[in-house]
Design an enzyme around this catalytic site. Structure first.
Site, PDB file in Angstrom:
ATOM      1  N   ASP A 160      -3.589   2.243  -5.417  1.00 24.87           N
ATOM      2  CA  ASP A 160      -2.343   2.262  -4.634  1.00 24.87           C
ATOM      3  C   ASP A 160      -2.116   1.008  -3.796  1.00 24.87           C
ATOM      4  O   ASP A 160      -1.231   0.992  -2.955  1.00 24.87           O
ATOM      5  CB  ASP A 160      -2.287   3.520  -3.743  1.00 24.87           C
ATOM      6  CG  ASP A 160      -2.898   3.323  -2.365  1.00 24.87           C
ATOM      7  OD1 ASP A 160      -3.934   2.648  -2.271  1.00 24.87           O
ATOM      8  OD2 ASP A 160      -2.324   3.846  -1.406  1.00 24.87           O
ATOM      9  N   GLU A 161      -2.879  -0.021  -4.064  1.00 27.64           N
ATOM     10  CA  GLU A 161      -2.871  -1.145  -3.138  1.00 27.64           C
ATOM     11  C   GLU A 161      -3.049  -2.468  -3.891  1.00 27.64           C
ATOM     12  O   GLU A 161      -3.861  -2.547  -4.804  1.00 27.64           O
ATOM     13  CB  GLU A 161      -4.063  -0.918  -2.219  1.00 27.64           C
ATOM     14  CG  GLU A 161      -4.168  -1.716  -1.007  1.00 27.64           C
ATOM     15  CD  GLU A 161      -5.505  -1.425  -0.327  1.00 27.64           C
ATOM     16  OE1 GLU A 161      -5.896  -2.243   0.475  1.00 27.64           O
ATOM     17  OE2 GLU A 161      -6.162  -0.411  -0.618  1.00 27.64           O
ATOM     18  N   ASP A 212       0.855  -1.191   0.000  1.00 27.48           N
ATOM     19  CA  ASP A 212       0.000   0.000   0.000  1.00 27.48           C
ATOM     20  C   ASP A 212       0.889   1.239   0.000  1.00 27.48           C
ATOM     21  O   ASP A 212       1.760   1.395   0.856  1.00 27.48           O
ATOM     22  CB  ASP A 212      -0.899  -0.030   1.252  1.00 27.48           C
ATOM     23  CG  ASP A 212      -1.947   1.078   1.225  1.00 27.48           C
ATOM     24  OD1 ASP A 212      -3.138   0.742   1.224  1.00 27.48           O
ATOM     25  OD2 ASP A 212      -1.576   2.263   1.212  1.00 27.48           O
TER      26      ASP A 212
HETATM   27  N1  DCP Z   1      -8.783   8.057  -1.429  1.00 25.72           N
HETATM   28  C1  DCP Z   1      -9.880   8.871  -1.710  1.00 25.72           C
HETATM   29  N2  DCP Z   1     -10.935   8.931  -0.834  1.00 25.72           N
HETATM   30  C2  DCP Z   1     -10.918   8.203   0.312  1.00 25.72           C
HETATM   31  C3  DCP Z   1      -9.817   7.363   0.604  1.00 25.72           C
HETATM   32  C4  DCP Z   1      -8.771   7.324  -0.295  1.00 25.72           C
HETATM   33  O1  DCP Z   1      -9.900   9.540  -2.741  1.00 25.72           O
HETATM   34  N3  DCP Z   1     -11.940   8.281   1.159  1.00 25.72           N
HETATM   35  C5  DCP Z   1      -7.641   8.047  -2.364  1.00 25.72           C
HETATM   36  C6  DCP Z   1      -6.573   9.007  -1.950  1.00 25.72           C
HETATM   37  C7  DCP Z   1      -5.486   8.143  -1.386  1.00 25.72           C
HETATM   38  C8  DCP Z   1      -5.651   6.849  -2.131  1.00 25.72           C
HETATM   39  O2  DCP Z   1      -7.049   6.752  -2.417  1.00 25.72           O
HETATM   40  O3  DCP Z   1      -4.203   8.722  -1.576  1.00 25.72           O
HETATM   41  C9  DCP Z   1      -5.188   5.653  -1.360  1.00 25.72           C
HETATM   42  O4  DCP Z   1      -5.929   5.472  -0.174  1.00 25.72           O
HETATM   43  P1  DCP Z   1      -5.276   4.980   1.178  1.00 25.72           P
HETATM   44  O5  DCP Z   1      -6.410   4.609   2.075  1.00 25.72           O
HETATM   45  O6  DCP Z   1      -4.249   3.938   0.913  1.00 25.72           O
HETATM   46  O7  DCP Z   1      -4.608   6.289   1.788  1.00 25.72           O
HETATM   47  P2  DCP Z   1      -3.205   6.947   1.481  1.00 25.72           P
HETATM   48  O8  DCP Z   1      -2.416   6.147   0.517  1.00 25.72           O
HETATM   49  O9  DCP Z   1      -3.433   8.367   1.080  1.00 25.72           O
HETATM   50  O10 DCP Z   1      -2.498   6.976   2.890  1.00 25.72           O
HETATM   51  P3  DCP Z   1      -1.848   5.762   3.726  1.00 25.72           P
HETATM   52  O11 DCP Z   1      -0.404   6.123   3.877  1.00 25.72           O
HETATM   53  O12 DCP Z   1      -2.576   5.743   5.016  1.00 25.72           O
HETATM   54  O13 DCP Z   1      -2.056   4.517   2.917  1.00 25.72           O
HETATM   55 MG    MG Z   2      -2.170   4.099   0.767  1.00 22.30          MG
END
Ligand code: DCP
Ligand code: MG
Length: 365
Positions: A111-112, A15
């Protein structure tokens, strides 16, 4: 049966860290180190936070929060609009890295992804070493960081990847798995939302250890099908396989009407609405098809489809609207009313020339 090593699989969950925000910081270095929010601007109505970098999270800013609230929490935060094309490009590149090690890649979002590396392509053998190499490749080639979880099933691999963010690598091995699950709060269990968590707490179930005291029968009684899953997962058993990339073959939208409609004005309005909804998805995935298909379900439940293909992908909504209108006007209703209309886009071939299974073999970027 697939060959497995003592029945024990090697699963990695990867992730990306603060994904959208990290890409923005990478592409615009002046943003680095400042609280950054990706999402709707606070002055725009209804804006929500897609993500925030770790500096902004210190102020309590989280995904899905309104931009207004985020701005209240941190008035100095910088807001930027999402650049989906950039995130999608990175996503394709990280997937290409995954494919160097295994074809069993199951993306969960941009991203995952889960990777099954029980038998990796390069014969590395160690899932931890593979996770390290993947993280390093993402750093070297894309200038971004990812967190990885390594375990023997999907569930614990996913939990593990979240444990040491950012830039983490966490291994939950078979000998630790049951003790780990016993300590885990029920909220962290797969499929446990707020409602289920509250229900569990009423039954004095707070952790995996509490869950473990209940029989499979009792858990099924309480939580239905999920109860069975909880029974096994708390014992470290999660047999869900890594499902390799299910390629999107079509993008569509459809609507069943509350009452059947005859050919005429209202039907055209609906068609326009449905075409726009389908096209919105096309824009989201950035996958432009060369074929448009109209689906019509009549009052007698008979379904017909009419499609038309073009040499070039359909990239404009006006074009799509013209085509679906034409397809509908050419459809013979045989005096029947219509229950449902659907519009789908397919035939993405030309728009996506890259083949992900061999993209990872050479240095593409
Ligand atoms: N995303 C979004 N709306 C949400 C959750 C996520 O648009 N409610 C998008 C933005 C994030 C991406 O999906 O960058 C990936 O989600 P993650 O939950 O993996 O969050 P992040 O990668 O941003 O942070 P982390 O370091 O906690 O994984
Ligand atoms: Mg993420």
């Amino acid at each position: 049966m697939k060959a497995e090593h003592n029945g024990m699989r090697k699963i990695i969950h990867i992730d990306m860290d603060a994904f959208y925000a990290a890409v923005e910081e990478r592409d615009f270095p002046e943003l680095k180190g400042k609280p950054l929010v990706v999402g709707g601007l606070p002055e725009g109505r209804g804006g929500v936070v897609a993500t925030a970098n770790y500096e902004a999270r210190k102020f309590g800013i989280r995904s899905a929060m309104s931009s207004k609230q985020a701005q209240k929490l941190c008035p100095y935060a910088i807001f930027v609009r999402p650049r989906f094309a950039a995130y999608k490009e990175v996503s394709q590149k990280i997937r290409a890295i995954f494919y160097r090690y295994t074809d069993l890649v199951e993306p969960l979002s941009l991203d995952e992804a889960y990777l099954d590396v029980t038998e990796d392509k390069l014969g590395i053998g160690s899932a931890i070493a593979i996770a390290q190499q993947i993280k390093q490749a993402i750093k070297d080639e894309l200038n971004l960081t990812a967190s990885a979880g390594v375990s023997i099933n999907k569930f614990t691999a996913k939990i593990a990847s979240d444990m040491n963010k950012p830039d983490g690598l966490t291994f939950i091995g078979p000998s630790k798995i049951e003790r780990f699950m016993e300590k885990l709060p029920v909220e962290k269990f797969f499929g446990v939302g707020k409602v289920t968590a509250d229900k569990m707490k009423k039954q004095a179930i707070h952790t995996g250890k509490d869950l473990k005291k209940l029989s499979e029968q009792r858990l099924t009684q309480l939580f239905g099908k999920s109860g069975k899953f909880f029974y096994h997962i708390v014992r470290g058993i999660d047999r869900r396989e890594v499902q390799p990339n299910q390629e999107i073959k079509s993008i569509s939208s459809e609507d069943t009407f509350t009452y059947d409609l005859a050919k005429g004005e209202e039907l055209n309005d609906w068609l326009m609405h449905i075409t726009k909804a389908a096209f919105k998805r096309v824009l989201h995935y950035e996958m432009y098809g060369r074929t448009i298909t109209l689906k019509v379900k009549f009052e007698d439940f008979k379904i017909i489809t009419r499609s038309i293909s073009f040499p070039n992908p359909i990239k404009e909504v006006e074009e799509a609207l013209e085509v679906t209108e034409m397809l509908l006007s050419q459809t013979d209703f045989l005096d029947k009313k219509v229950r449902l209309l659907g519009v789908s886009f397919s035939n993405f071939g030309e728009a996506k020339p890259r083949n992900p299974t061999n993209a990872g073999q050479s240095k593409l970027f």
